[in-house]
Write a protein that holds these residues in place. Structure first.
Motif, short mmCIF file in Angstrom:
data_model
loop_
_atom_site.label_atom_id
_atom_site.label_comp_id
_atom_site.label_asym_id
_atom_site.label_seq_id
_atom_site.Cartn_x
_atom_site.Cartn_y
_atom_site.Cartn_z
N MET A 1 -27.32 44.23 -2.71
CA MET A 1 -28.01 43.33 -1.37
C MET A 1 -27.03 43.03 -0.45
O MET A 1 -27.20 43.34 0.77
CB MET A 1 -28.97 42.26 -1.93
N PRO A 2 -25.80 42.51 -0.56
CA PRO A 2 -24.84 42.15 0.34
C PRO A 2 -24.62 43.44 1.22
O PRO A 2 -23.95 43.30 2.26
CB PRO A 2 -23.70 41.70 -0.48
N PHE A 3 -24.51 44.64 0.84
CA PHE A 3 -24.25 45.85 1.54
C PHE A 3 -25.09 46.13 2.69
O PHE A 3 -24.68 47.02 3.61
CB PHE A 3 -24.18 47.14 0.67
N ALA A 4 -26.08 45.59 2.70
CA ALA A 4 -27.15 45.63 3.83
C ALA A 4 -26.89 44.55 4.92
O ALA A 4 -27.38 44.66 5.90
CB ALA A 4 -28.61 45.38 3.42
N THR A 5 -25.97 43.97 4.68
CA THR A 5 -25.64 42.56 5.54
C THR A 5 -25.05 43.34 6.85
O THR A 5 -25.41 42.66 8.28
CB THR A 5 -24.27 41.86 5.24
N GLY A 6 -24.26 44.37 7.00
CA GLY A 6 -23.76 44.81 8.34
C GLY A 6 -24.92 45.13 9.14
O GLY A 6 -24.87 45.25 10.38
N ALA A 7 -25.97 45.84 8.64
CA ALA A 7 -27.27 46.27 9.47
C ALA A 7 -27.72 44.82 10.13
O ALA A 7 -28.12 45.13 11.39
CB ALA A 7 -28.33 46.77 8.57
N PHE B 1 -27.58 44.26 14.17
CA PHE B 1 -29.04 43.92 14.84
C PHE B 1 -29.03 42.64 15.84
O PHE B 1 -29.42 42.75 16.77
CB PHE B 1 -29.85 43.55 13.68
N GLY B 2 -28.06 41.70 15.30
CA GLY B 2 -27.91 40.48 16.29
C GLY B 2 -26.93 40.72 17.36
O GLY B 2 -27.11 40.68 18.36
N LEU C 1 -25.15 51.31 11.31
CA LEU C 1 -25.79 51.95 12.38
C LEU C 1 -27.14 51.92 12.45
O LEU C 1 -27.48 51.79 13.77
CB LEU C 1 -25.33 53.42 12.07
N VAL C 2 -28.01 51.84 11.79
CA VAL C 2 -29.43 51.61 11.79
C VAL C 2 -29.76 50.36 12.60
O VAL C 2 -30.29 50.31 13.41
CB VAL C 2 -30.11 51.57 10.60
N GLY C 3 -28.88 49.27 11.95
CA GLY C 3 -28.98 47.92 12.84
C GLY C 3 -28.48 48.09 14.05
O GLY C 3 -29.09 47.18 14.97
N ALA C 4 -27.37 48.67 14.60
CA ALA C 4 -26.84 48.78 15.85
C ALA C 4 -27.99 49.17 16.69
O ALA C 4 -28.44 48.78 17.92
CB ALA C 4 -25.71 49.66 16.03
N PHE C 5 -28.95 50.35 16.41
CA PHE C 5 -29.74 51.04 17.22
C PHE C 5 -31.00 50.07 17.08
O PHE C 5 -31.96 49.99 18.25
CB PHE C 5 -30.08 52.30 16.74
#
Length: 441
Positions: A90-96, A100-101, A149-153
């Motif tokens: 689960m922590p590997f999703a933190t970057g998204a 996003f913020g 990258l998904v979070g950035a967009f």
């Protein structure tokens, strides 16, 4: 912005809000005789309807769906990658969620200064391609990079898409409510669609299918959304003019409540799947069934935003916001010890009020912030709120692993209490509620 399929009329009360119409009429009156008002004046008074509004609402659904596919599929991904426990992946999703913020800040600035239509095209194509890249990953760190990258967009939508949708709206509360419903139906779709795709086609398809849908929506948006004659920072007449001290106070409160609300949102939407898996184990262990149950939670709760959106147009903003957030406290406290169908009923209830609180941040921005800078203000508060709340994604696995869901739900009750305290400092009435000759206090 031009109304899709119709000719905008800056002086018609049926096509724009009273405030915007007054400003547009003044600009027309000030124009030299014999010269038509500039396109910028018309754009400032018009709102998006029809196909453009539909695609902006679909974009909200895609935005939330893509951020939560991982949380729904994390168990299957952990097995595929050879990770022993989902909590460790689960922590590997933190970057998204960090992106996003943080990405909201430049997204808001580009939205105001470059154009909202152009930024929405970047959103549709960017999130579509990056989600397909997630499906191509083979290791946890590759997965983390692609999710970031998904979070950035995904960061583009809230500071750009919502201001684009509500600009010139007669009843912004209703528009925000419907838009919130669309976003939360995206959350429900993440649970339902991902559960189905993971079971029958594998977890990678759960990223590819919505990615292709997003790209297709981008092509349609390019065809139906009219080009902007000028970016918002240069075209919109002033609509809201409040003392700097009031604006600063509102921004601080907005940031605090957004941060607390985003923490609750991230903890619940990223953890509800595993919460139901644990607390409903005696009822079912089938991932597709659990996906349908979770989707039902989100689908039911999503309609709270439509109700709240309508209430925002008619009831005092502060006290409505206060009541909805305060109700979360006992619901989370009760859910901490519940099991089986009792837990499921409480999950429906607390998500109704979690989703019901979402429209207020955008409603506050519409009430207090001039349209020329709404994307930038939204970007600033989202960068802070979502940047901090990304900790929820990083903490979720370790906290549940160490202390269990009962501790997490009790923590959510405390966070809701902090948000309730912050709302008390909001001005008693917003500009739309202040009588002529009075000031917001």
């Amino acid at each position: 912005m031009d109304r899709a399929g119709t000719s905008p009329k800056a002086t018609s009360p049926r096509s724009a809000s009273a405030t915007t119409v007054a400003a547009g009429a003044a600009a027309v009156a000030a124009a030299p005789a014999g010269r038509p008002a500039s396109p910028a004046v018309h754009e400032a008074a018009a709102s998006h309807t029809g196909a453009v509004a539909l695609l902006l609402n679909v974009a909200h659904a895609i935005d939330h769906l893509m951020l939560l596919v991982f949380a729904t599929a994390v168990g299957a991904i952990a097995v595929d990658f050879g990770v022993s426990r989902w909590e460790d992946l689960m922590p590997f999703a933190t970057g998204a969620f960090v992106m996003f913020g943080l990405g909201s800040l430049p997204a808001g600035r580009f939205g105001d200064h470059w154009g909202r239509r152009a930024m929405m095209l970047v959103f549709f194509f960017g999130i579509g391609v990056s989600s397909i890249l997630v499906a191509l990953t083979r290791t946890p760190w590759q997965l983390a990079a692609a999710l970031a990258l998904v979070g950035a967009f995904a960061a583009i939508y809230h500071p750009v898409g919502i201001p684009m949708l509500v600009q010139g709206a007669d009843r912004p509360g209703r528009v925000i409510g419907v838009n919130g419903l669309a976003g939360n139906l995206g959350i429900a779709a993440a649970a339902l669609l991902t559960g189905f795709l993971v079971k029958y086609f594998g977890w990678r398809s759960a990223f590819v299918v919505p990615g292709l849908v997003s790209i297709a929506c981008g092509v349609l948006f390019m065809r139906v959304a009219p080009r902007e004659h000028a970016p918002p920072s240069k075209r919109a007449p002033r609509q809201v003019d409040l003392p700097p001290a009031v604006l600063a106070r509102v921004f601080v409160i907005l940031t605090l409540t957004s941060t607390f609300g985003s923490l609750v949102f991230n903890f619940t939407t990223n953890g509800n799947g595993e919460l139901l898996r644990e607390r409903l184990a005696a009822i079912t262990g089938d991932p597709a069934t659990l996906g349908m149950l979770l989707a039902a939670v989100y689908a039911i709760a999503s309609f709270a935003q439509v109700v709240v959106g309508r209430l925002i147009d008619h009831a005092p903003l502060k006290y409505l916001f206060l009541g909805i957030v305060a109700t979360q406290i006992p619901l989370f406290a009760l859910a901490a010890r519940a099991e089986g169908w009792a837990l499921y009923a409480l999950a429906v209830a607390f998500m109704v009020f979690v989703f019901g609180a979402i429209p207020f941040t955008d409603a506050i921005i519409v009430r207090y912030v001039d349209d020329r800078m709404r994307s930038r203000v939204a970007g600033m508060r989202l960068a802070i709120a979502f940047g901090i709340s990304a900790l929820a994604v990083w903490m979720l696995g370790p906290v549940v692993k160490a202390r269990g869901f009962d501790f997490l739900l009790a923590l959510l009750a405390v966070i809701a209490l902090c948000s309730t305290v912050a709302i008390f400092a909001l001005p008693g009435r917003s500009p739309g509620e202040v009588r002529r000759g009075e000031r917001a206090v």
